[in-house]
Enzyme design. Structure first.
Site, short mmCIF file in Angstrom:
data_model
loop_
_atom_site.label_atom_id
_atom_site.label_comp_id
_atom_site.label_asym_id
_atom_site.label_seq_id
_atom_site.Cartn_x
_atom_site.Cartn_y
_atom_site.Cartn_z
N ARG A 1 -0.24 5.86 18.79
CA ARG A 1 -0.69 7.07 18.10
C ARG A 1 -1.50 7.94 19.05
NH1 ARG A 1 1.13 5.93 13.22
NH2 ARG A 1 0.68 3.89 12.30
N SER B 1 -0.77 1.35 17.60
CA SER B 1 -0.93 1.13 16.16
C SER B 1 -1.08 -0.36 15.88
CB SER B 1 0.31 1.67 15.44
OG SER B 1 0.47 1.02 14.21
N ASP C 1 -3.19 6.15 -3.04
CA ASP C 1 -2.04 5.57 -2.36
C ASP C 1 -1.43 4.49 -3.28
OD1 ASP C 1 -3.84 3.47 -2.04
OD2 ASP C 1 -3.07 2.93 -0.07
N SER D 1 0.80 -1.21 0.00
CA SER D 1 0.00 0.00 0.00
C SER D 1 0.84 1.27 0.00
CB SER D 1 -0.94 -0.09 1.21
OG SER D 1 -1.75 1.02 1.30
N GLU E 1 -12.65 6.07 6.42
CA GLU E 1 -11.68 6.49 7.42
C GLU E 1 -11.20 7.89 6.99
OE1 GLU E 1 -9.44 2.78 9.32
OE2 GLU E 1 -8.72 3.22 7.32
N ALA E 2 -10.78 8.69 7.98
CA ALA E 2 -10.31 10.03 7.64
C ALA E 2 -9.17 9.96 6.62
CB ALA E 2 -9.86 10.75 8.90
N ASN E 3 -8.39 8.88 6.66
CA ASN E 3 -7.24 8.77 5.75
C ASN E 3 -7.61 8.44 4.30
OD1 ASN E 3 -7.76 6.00 5.66
ND2 ASN E 3 -6.18 5.47 7.15
N ASP F 1 -6.27 1.95 -3.02
CA ASP F 1 -7.51 1.73 -2.27
C ASP F 1 -7.83 2.91 -1.35
OD1 ASP F 1 -5.60 1.28 -0.33
OD2 ASP F 1 -6.42 -0.62 0.38
N ASP G 1 -1.48 1.30 -3.64
CA ASP G 1 -2.25 0.22 -4.26
C ASP G 1 -3.66 0.67 -4.63
OD1 ASP G 1 -3.05 0.38 -1.62
OD2 ASP G 1 -3.35 -1.78 -1.37
C1 16G Z 1 -4.12 -0.25 7.63
C2 16G Z 1 -5.59 -0.28 7.30
C3 16G Z 1 -6.20 1.10 7.41
C4 16G Z 1 -5.92 1.71 8.76
C5 16G Z 1 -4.45 1.65 9.09
C6 16G Z 1 -4.25 2.02 10.54
C7 16G Z 1 -6.74 -1.65 5.66
C8 16G Z 1 -6.85 -2.05 4.23
N1 16G Z 1 -5.80 -0.77 5.95
O1 16G Z 1 -3.41 0.47 6.68
O2 16G Z 1 -7.56 0.98 7.22
O3 16G Z 1 -6.33 3.05 8.80
O4 16G Z 1 -3.97 0.32 8.90
O5 16G Z 1 -2.93 1.87 10.89
O6 16G Z 1 -7.47 -2.12 6.53
P1 16G Z 1 -2.48 1.98 12.40
O7 16G Z 1 -3.16 0.89 13.19
O8 16G Z 1 -1.00 1.85 12.33
O9 16G Z 1 -2.90 3.34 12.89
MG MG Z 2 -3.63 1.08 0.36
#
Ligand code: 16G
Ligand code: MG
Length: 587
Positions: free
Chosen positions: A506, A499, A275, A65, A369-371, A279, A277
């Protein structure tokens, strides 16, 4: 059994480094690509078992990703195009971590526990992104599924793979299980949606796209001819020279709150970033004073749900619509959705699978998600009602028009998973239909000043959360400490969570304050390259004003300076600073 002998022989070609332990995380395995060969082979095996178990096609996507080009990863896709079910995530971790001589036992254990008939046929679709390591790693996956009916799709975006798995398992009802079938379905829906929009100028059709030097760039290029100039894309970071995700892509833009490298945007022009990939997507533009404006997943969810709600009203359809967010959703978006739009809002844990699951409970579930990860789900009953009305020649023109728009909207959306290309087309169609500029979209609500940062602590697992990660239950006293700081500020909210993808904690904070506004002024000066000594002095004064001196003057100054200079505006930094202090207890 011959199959097991073959597994034994082939696994010797993909040996596991002794002692290496990896975890199937929020979005599969993800680490430096050099550590993944054996994991890929074993995920090929596991996908084959999953296919035998479900008697359906299973997907395996090789991608990391938004992570750096040197990394790679793998995730499994279940029959309806959704993420693999949690029990099998556990098997994935077990298989990946079995030492070489234990592999067969681990494999047989899964077969026994799931009562899998090895005589059953298997079908696995394998996809990969554009990373240099993706070629050999996807080959390792194929070695795992080899001789069991695996199908290699080669270069595809993650959402394209999810889509094709779903098409295959619905015998084509969801669409044709090819990349061309995907382009045809989405582009036809887009053209149908926009064809009756009056006076759409070339300016309105123009969009700048940052492809993150990844697979999304390649695929959106392939799709362009299908769009018949109804959308005129200017593609940047197309992978011809730059490095994947480096200084570009949705994650960079969202985290840095600045435009990606290489995108030449003029004031007011609509831009978006995918991003690595494809998505995830975020939008942005440059304001009149050169100020950078980000339209993230929350703004996207608001735009789409507002549009859908309006259409449902016009169509006279009584369908329940909900928006699913995570704790990272800006408080202003939640307030706008609940108080002004009067839609149901749900909050889930971070990670697409949690949002997807929650969204399935409604007639129409918009999740983001905000991202920038997100899509819209329509229940079977909702789709049927929409279809029935669209074909009903006895209904009045307004209702029929709304139903037709809804029908094409359903066709434009990739309901299997968030999809940058599909989301982009939907946003472009909605802006066109509603006659909105990007500035008008941005003005629907104003984000609360906010900040997010990561902190390294000795052991992130000591933090345990509840209430969709919005409150901590351990270590004792942490939540109380956060509460006591948060209550000092207007519309303030803050949380801390470990995380799921990195060894960090975080911290998120948002609030509506005067200090936030002043920090915003400062960062606006930064954006226009007017970084002054006076500006830095003001930061010192604010630290004094906030009474942070006693809590570690210089470290506060440092954090403030980092926060303000590394991101678009400095709002929320003050609250954030106090939270960093809460966390130092855990260091
Ligand atoms: C992954 C998740 C994303 C999430 C992120 C949080 C998928 C496809 N991707 O990239 O949705 O926002 O993890 O990362 O589920 P974190 O737990 O390090 O904050
Ligand atoms: Mg991705």
């Amino acid at each position: 059994m011959a199959q097991f002998e073959e597994v034994s022989q082939k696994s010797a070609v993909h040996p596991k480094p002794v002692g290496l332990v990896l975890q199937y995380g929020t979005a599969g395995f993800r680490t430096n690509s050099k550590q993944l060969d054996h994991v890929m082979f074993r995920m090929g095996l596991l996908a084959t078992l999953r296919s035998k178990k479900t008697k359906a096609t299973i997907g395996v996507m090789v991608t990391a990703s938004h992570n750096p080009e040197e990394d790679n990863g793998v995730k499994l896709v279940d029959p309806m195009g959704e993420m693999v079910t949690p029990a099998w995530e556990v098997y994935a971790t077990q298989l990946a971590n079995a030492e070489q001589e234990e592999l067969l036992t681990a494999l047989k254990d899964v077969i026994e526990r799931e009562a899998i008939s090895m005589a059953q046929e298997a079908s696995v679709f394998v996809g990969k992104d554009t990373r240099p390591s993706s070629d050999s790693l996807s080959q390792a996956v194929l070695d795992g599924v080899h001789a069991l009916g695996g199908h290699n799709y080669g270069l595809v975006t993650t959402p394209q793979l999810h889509y094709m798995v779903c098409c295959q398992n619905t015998q084509g009802r969801y669409g044709e299980a090819t990349v061309k079938g995907y382009y045809r379905k989405l582009s036809q829906a887009f053209i149908q949606l926009t064809k009756n929009v009056p006076n759409r100028t070339d300016d309105q059709k123009a969009l700048l796209v940052d492809g993150a030097n990844g697979i999304g760039a390649l695929k959106v290029c392939e799709m362009e001819t299908y769009l018949k100039n109804e959308l005129q894309l200017s593609l940047f970071n197309d992978g011809s020279s730059g490095k994947l995700n480096h200084l570009c892509g949705a994650d960079y833009v969202k985290v840095q709150q600045r435009a990606p490298k290489g995108v030449e945007m003029t004031a007011g022009e609509r831009c978006c970033s995918y991003d690595g990939d494809a998505d995830r997507i975020v939008y942005y533009y440059s304001g009149s004073a050169g100020r950078f404006h980000l339209l993230d997943g929350d703004k996207i969810a608001t735009l789409i749900s507002t549009y859908l709600k309006e259409l449902l009203t016009q169509a006279g359809l009584d369908l329940q619509i909900a928006v699913v967010q995570t704790a990272y959703a800006n408080g202003s978006s939640t307030q706008y959705l609940e108080d002004t739009m009067k839609v149901i809002v749900r909050c889930t844990k971070t990670g697409v699978k949690h949002l997807h699951h929650a969204a399935q409970e409604f007639d129409i579930g918009v999740y983001f998600e905000a991202n920038g990860h997100g899509t819209v789900l329509f229940s079977k009953a909702a789709e049927e009602k929409i279809q029935k009305l669209a074909q009903d020649s006895n209904t009045n023109d307004e209702r029929r028009r709304a139903a037709l728009l809804l029908q094409n909207t359903v066709n434009l959306i990739n309901q299997t998973v968030g999809d940058a290309i599909s989301d982009m087309l939907l946003i472009e169609a909605v802006l066109a239909i509603r006659g909105m500029t990007v500035q008008q979209w941005d003005a629907i609500y104003t984000d609360l000043p906010n900040r997010q940062l990561k902190v390294k602590v000795a052991d992130r697992r000591v933090i345990d959360t509840t209430d969709a990660e919005r409150r901590t239950v351990s270590p004792a006293g942490l939540q109380e400490a956060i509460d006591s700081r948060v209550k000092k500020y207007r519309r303030a909210r803050s949380f801390v969570r470990p995380s799921g993808t990195e060894d960090v904690v975080r911290v998120y904070a948002e609030a509506d304050t005067q200090v936030g506004l002043r920090l915003r002024e400062f960062s606006a000066a930064r954006d226009t390259q007017k970084r002054t000594i006076g500006g830095w002095c003001r930061i010192h004064l604010w630290v004094e004003e906030l009474g942070l001196r006693s809590k570690g003057y210089w470290s506060n100054i440092l954090i403030l300076v980092c926060v303000v200079s590394s991101s678009g505006d400095g709002d929320g930094a003050f609250l954030f600073v106090t939270l960093i202090h809460v966390l130092t207890v855990l260091r």
